[in-house]
Design an enzyme around this catalytic site. Structure first.
Site, PDB file in Angstrom:
ATOM      1  N   HIS A  25       0.841  -1.198   0.000  1.00 27.36           N
ATOM      2  CA  HIS A  25       0.000   0.000   0.000  1.00 27.36           C
ATOM      3  C   HIS A  25       0.875   1.247   0.000  1.00 27.36           C
ATOM      4  CE1 HIS A  25      -3.619   2.401   1.101  1.00 27.36           C
ATOM      5  NE2 HIS A  25      -2.709   3.157   1.700  1.00 27.36           N
ATOM      6  N   GLU A  26       1.816   1.297   0.923  1.00 26.62           N
ATOM      7  CA  GLU A  26       2.697   2.461   1.007  1.00 26.62           C
ATOM      8  C   GLU A  26       3.648   2.529  -0.192  1.00 26.62           C
ATOM      9  OE1 GLU A  26       2.113   4.755   3.087  1.00 26.62           O
ATOM     10  OE2 GLU A  26       0.618   3.574   4.168  1.00 26.62           O
ATOM     11  N   HIS A  29       2.015   4.502  -2.945  1.00 30.12           N
ATOM     12  CA  HIS A  29       2.205   5.946  -2.754  1.00 30.12           C
ATOM     13  C   HIS A  29       3.625   6.358  -3.153  1.00 30.12           C
ATOM     14  CE1 HIS A  29      -1.607   6.298  -0.787  1.00 30.12           C
ATOM     15  NE2 HIS A  29      -1.256   5.662   0.320  1.00 30.12           N
TER      16      HIS A  29
END
Length: 377
Positions: A25-26, A29
């Site tokens: 998820h990170e 980003h």
């Protein structure tokens, strides 16, 4: 006798679920931010004090923190909860300021934020596509072979040979769709559209309530109509068909999540069904105990759940940021810093309150409060 996966397996399984999903998820980003030229100062798995870490040649600090219930990427210039420019940001040299998050146009900031949930959905689609290629897909026609005597379906007037076309306004393609819609709605009145003898008819029925108990002792209330389908059909899925089938399955799972959230908000389901990290840890151990394939499917479910929750329009979540970016795009200017600060403080309060509540629910489901009351009594 119920099975217990054991504390060691539970902890390991939880780490194997949460750790990689938070990381990807990170990473979503991070990679999109890097693509747009934004410098990442910190990439952290977990919160709190750093346990281990290193700094790469780009100046990004990669670290593992002691509280592994999430993670974050801190981009250069991201100096406030609302990701708004500060006086400190305004004093940066122009070349350094150009590499900060706030310096990018709103559409790039939106894509950077959207990338986290998008990667979670992508990982789930890849997992589901692989499982579909291995196991195939259930496409049993939504045709009733038999109706259980005395069941909710019998009382409502369903007959053998009926074909279910819609339930609660949703089109039915297979009997699997019937199960997905009916099971989470015990006792709830539903509108059914059926085809009988070449004519479309409507039936209103409330699924009966069936309490199921799994091998770990967990109990669940399920909706049960009492319908038996025609012979099951399992269709093989090849490499070309798998992505579309996985996307469709991901959409069905998200629809179930939306339905569940709506049922809790409207009071049709108890808020006690909300679970937190402790419940996820428990179920992680149980799924790992059942077998690798079940555990892999559970990872896909949690990945979809993580993406879905982060897209909710709640300040402090990715969806909250996206909401403000959408407003900024329409107004051609950002929402005031004060308004965003208040919104994000309120969002933080909501999230902290929810975390306490679901932790209370988790402990309650483990019987902690009952045992404590027994000791006190």
């Amino acid at each position: 006798m119920t099975e217990n996966p054991g504390i060691i397996l539970t902890i390991l399984a939880f780490a194997l679920v949460i750790g990689p999903l938070v990381f990807i998820h990170e990473m979503g980003h991070y990679l999109v931010g890097r693509f747009f030229g934004v410098h990442a100062e910190v990439f952290s798995i977990g919160f709190g004090k750093e346990i281990k870490g290193w700094t790469d040649r780009r100046g990004t600090r990669w670290k593992l923190a002691w509280m592994p219930l999430g993670g974050y990427v801190r981009f250069a210039g991201d100096m406030s909860p609302a990701s708004q420019p500060t006086q400190e940001w305004l004093t940066l040299p122009p070349e350094q300021r150009a590499r900060t998050f706030q310096a990018k146009p709103v559409w790039q900031r939106a894509l950077i934020v959207l990338a986290g949930p998008a990667v979670n959905f992508l990982v789930a689609i890849i997992i589901l596509a692989g499982l579909l290629m291995v196991n195939g897909e259930d496409r049993t026609p939504a045709v009733i072979k038999a109706v259980q005597p005395g069941s909710a379906a019998a009382q409502a007037g369903f007959l053998p040979g009926d074909t279910l076309q819609q339930i609660a306004g949703r089109d039915i393609d297979s009997f699997g769709d019937v199960v997905r819609i009916v099971k989470p709605r015990p006792g709830e009145l539903l509108d059914f559209q059926i085809l009988r003898g070449g004519r479309v008819q409507n039936i209103v029925a409330a699924p009966g309530v069936e309490v199921e108990k799994d091998r770990f002792g967990n109990t669940y209330k399920m909706g049960l109509l009492g319908l038996m389908p025609v012979e099951p059909v399992r269709v093989s899925i090849n490499l070309l068909e798998a992505p579309a089938a996985a996307v469709r399955q991901t959409g069905q799972i998200m629809q179930m999540m939306v339905d569940g959230l709506g049922q809790i908000i409207t009071g049709r389901r108890s808020v006690k069904e909300l679970g937190g990290p402790l419940k996820i840890a428990q179920v992680s151990g149980e799924m790992a105990n059942i077998g690798p394939e079940t555990f892999i499917f559970f990872i896909a479910l949690i990945s979809i759940n993580l993406g879905f929750i982060n897209l909710l329009p709640v300040p402090m979540l990715d969806g909250g940021h996206l909401l403000f970016y959408a407003i900024e795009a329409v107004r051609r200017k950002p929402v005031s810093i004060m308004a965003q600060e208040w919104a994000f403080r309120s969002g933080l309060l909501v999230l902290l309150t929810l975390m306490v509540f679901v932790t209370f629910n988790d402990l309650s489901s483990f019987g902690v409060w009952d045992r404590l009351s027994g000791l006190i009594g």
